[in-house]
Design an enzyme around this catalytic site. Structure first.
Site, PDB file in Angstrom:
ATOM      1  N   SER A 262       0.807  -1.212   0.000  1.00  0.00           N
ATOM      2  CA  SER A 262       0.000   0.000   0.000  1.00  0.00           C
ATOM      3  C   SER A 262       0.847   1.272   0.000  1.00  0.00           C
ATOM      4  O   SER A 262       1.722   1.410  -0.839  1.00  0.00           O
ATOM      5  CB  SER A 262      -0.966  -0.059   1.179  1.00  0.00           C
ATOM      6  OG  SER A 262      -2.109   0.673   0.873  1.00  0.00           O
ATOM      7  N   HIS A 404      -7.754  -5.798   0.314  1.00  0.00           N
ATOM      8  CA  HIS A 404      -6.524  -5.011   0.444  1.00  0.00           C
ATOM      9  C   HIS A 404      -5.743  -5.504   1.665  1.00  0.00           C
ATOM     10  O   HIS A 404      -6.149  -5.270   2.807  1.00  0.00           O
ATOM     11  CB  HIS A 404      -6.928  -3.546   0.615  1.00  0.00           C
ATOM     12  CG  HIS A 404      -5.781  -2.586   0.665  1.00  0.00           C
ATOM     13  ND1 HIS A 404      -4.969  -2.348  -0.422  1.00  0.00           N
ATOM     14  CD2 HIS A 404      -5.320  -1.798   1.656  1.00  0.00           C
ATOM     15  CE1 HIS A 404      -4.062  -1.440  -0.086  1.00  0.00           C
ATOM     16  NE2 HIS A 404      -4.251  -1.101   1.170  1.00  0.00           N
TER      17      HIS A 404
HETATM   18  C1  GTR Z   1      -5.427   4.514   1.816  1.00  0.00           C
HETATM   19  C2  GTR Z   1      -4.804   5.340   0.741  1.00  0.00           C
HETATM   20  C3  GTR Z   1      -4.055   4.468  -0.232  1.00  0.00           C
HETATM   21  C4  GTR Z   1      -3.194   3.433   0.455  1.00  0.00           C
HETATM   22  C5  GTR Z   1      -3.797   2.902   1.743  1.00  0.00           C
HETATM   23  C6  GTR Z   1      -2.808   2.179   2.675  1.00  0.00           C
HETATM   24  O1  GTR Z   1      -6.148   5.284   2.708  1.00  0.00           O
HETATM   25  O2  GTR Z   1      -5.821   6.038   0.085  1.00  0.00           O
HETATM   26  O3  GTR Z   1      -3.293   5.260  -1.106  1.00  0.00           O
HETATM   27  O4  GTR Z   1      -1.944   3.920   0.682  1.00  0.00           O
HETATM   28  O5  GTR Z   1      -4.389   3.873   2.504  1.00  0.00           O
HETATM   29  O6  GTR Z   1      -1.654   2.557   2.805  1.00  0.00           O
HETATM   30  O7  GTR Z   1      -3.266   1.224   3.328  1.00  0.00           O
END
Ligand code: GTR
Length: 423
Positions: A262, A404
């Site tokens: 991420s 995710h």
């Molecule tokens: C979210 C963000 C993403 C990603 C994610 C993370 O809020 O929008 O770009 O980086 O966090 O790091 O889990």
């Protein structure tokens, strides 16, 4: 009446970031033209490795530095590696554990980042290593009771009862699923971890805490327009870990893979671009500002990311909010900066916010640079099926089912890919 209108306006202004409506419809993506990896700023066509390395690669790197992530200041500060803990039979005898305090000094300030390393026990040779950041402290990646608790600012998290921004015992090992340490060791690799908040706490404080102030010139109180945001700072931390590896004869510094998930996947890509000592680079679901093409504007966009996380990129990057077509780069050019080194891009079906297709296409569109080296990139323009990794050329890719996250499945693919290059 006036007051009511004012209150209404304030309400709307306050609400607007939350009202961002991401697009997930491919048919609504505006037409766009990507800048070409192989056409220089002077419109010269790049046809060989020499031109790529001497002309185009430095140009692209510079554009990402000045327009996106921000330039790390040139001046050197003092960096010391204090090896405080070495245990020969950690994890029930499976690992040699080391904990190192990386101490940074500059401008009469000191900052410490803890580096945790597990190496497979019973070996005397230098081993290949994965290095990456965690989100909640080194002590969260494994239940090992002797991992130091993080001492810097931690994001509050009710599942592990953190409400005062301080690490606690309850959070020990709570991110074990993201870091299958024993499995990685059993495959013959070491694993090194740092907590990203040690380098720069992940909130917008106008760069008063973290590593940035150690570099300020006289009178400077925040990074200049083109200078580093937090992602560049985190990349700097990984580069320092690499400097440590060069001093450790149990680590093969020519075989270090940098991995991140991420926002930390954005970071691993940027670190891999900046420092060619990283032999392999892995992006897990890095999305916008990572592997995903910004011009697709699917899920998270440049404007949205700069609004919600104003500290991640440099100030120049704001010029491209709702203005992606003006960007002199796109993220397929970041992937190209890894060439000729192997790079792996991973996506998840349940993570449309990170635009899996855009992540895949970045790999595909960076392939002409690998072609210059006579290496196979991602030659397909069609995404593979779910859970069917591409592990043939120098660019690997998978999209898995699920959300995710960084999972055992992801690690299995990274290890299979790494086996082809680092074994
Ligand atoms: C979210 C963000 C993403 C990603 C994610 C993370 O809020 O929008 O770009 O980086 O966090 O790091 O889990």
């Amino acid at each position: 009446m006036k007051n009511i209108i004012l209150i209404l306006l304030l309400f709307i202004a306050y609400q607007s970031p939350a009202q961002f409506e991401p697009n997930y419809d491919e048919s609504k993506i505006p037409d766009f033209i990507l800048p070409d990896n192989l056409i220089s700023n002077d419109n010269e066509t790049i046809t060989n490795v020499d031109q790529w390395e001497k002309i185009r690669r430095p140009e692209i790197l510079k554009l990402f530095e000045t327009e996106v992530y921000g330039r790390i200041p040139d001046q050197e500060i003092e960096v010391e590696f204090r090896i405080v803990d070495v245990k020969k039979d950690a994890l029930d005898g499976m690992a040699v554990r080391k904990q190192i305090k990386i101490v940074f000094s500059g401008n009469d300030r000191e900052l410490t980042a803890d580096l945790l390393i597990y190496l497979p026990a019973g070996r005397t040779d230098a081993v290949p290593v994965f290095v990456g950041y965690n989100f909640y402290g080194n002590h969260t990646i494994n239940p090992d009771p002797e991992i130091w608790l993080a001492s810097s600012w931690i994001r509050n998290n009710s599942t592990v009862d953190i409400s005062d921004n301080k690490a606690n015992e309850l959070s020990r090992g709570f991110r074990t699923s993201r870091w299958p340490v024993q499995y990685i060791l059993s495959r013959g690799y070491g694993i090194a971890n740092l907590y990203y908040g040690d380098i720069d706490p992940d909130y917008d404080d106008n760069f008063k805490n973290g590593i940035h102030p150690l570099f300020y010139e006289k009178g400077q109180s925040k990074p200049a327009q083109d200078e580093w945001g937090s992602i560049s700072a985190w990349a700097y931390g990984l580069i320092q870990a690499m400097n440590y590896f060069e001093t450790d004869d149990r680590i093969d510094q020519t075989k270090v893979a940098v991995i991140g998930h991420s926002r930390l996947g954005k970071t691993s890509l940027w670190a891999g671009a900046l420092d060619e000592r990283f032999a392999l680079v892995i992006s897990n679901e890095s999305g916008c500002g990572g592997a995903a093409l910004s011009r697709r504007r699917i899920g998270e966009t440049v404007g949205r990311i700069n609004t919600v996380f104003p500290h991640w990129f440099n100030d120049n990057f704001n010029k491209y909010n709702e203005n992606e077509d003006a960007l002199p780069v796109d993220q397929h050019m970041l992937i190209a900066l890894m060439a000729p080194r192997p790079v792996y891009i991973a996506s998840a079906k349940g993570d449309p916010w990170a635009d899996p297709k855009g992540e895949f296409l970045s790999g595909a569109y960076s392939s002409p640079v690998y072609d210059l080296y006579g290496l196979q990139g991602l030659e397909e323009e069609n995404m593979p099926l779910l859970n069917s990794p591409i592990n043939e050329g120098h660019i690997g890719y998978h999209i898995r089912s699920g959300e995710h996250d960084l999972t055992y499945y992801d690690w299995s693919q990274f290890l299979n890919f790494a086996d082809r290059f680092l074994k």
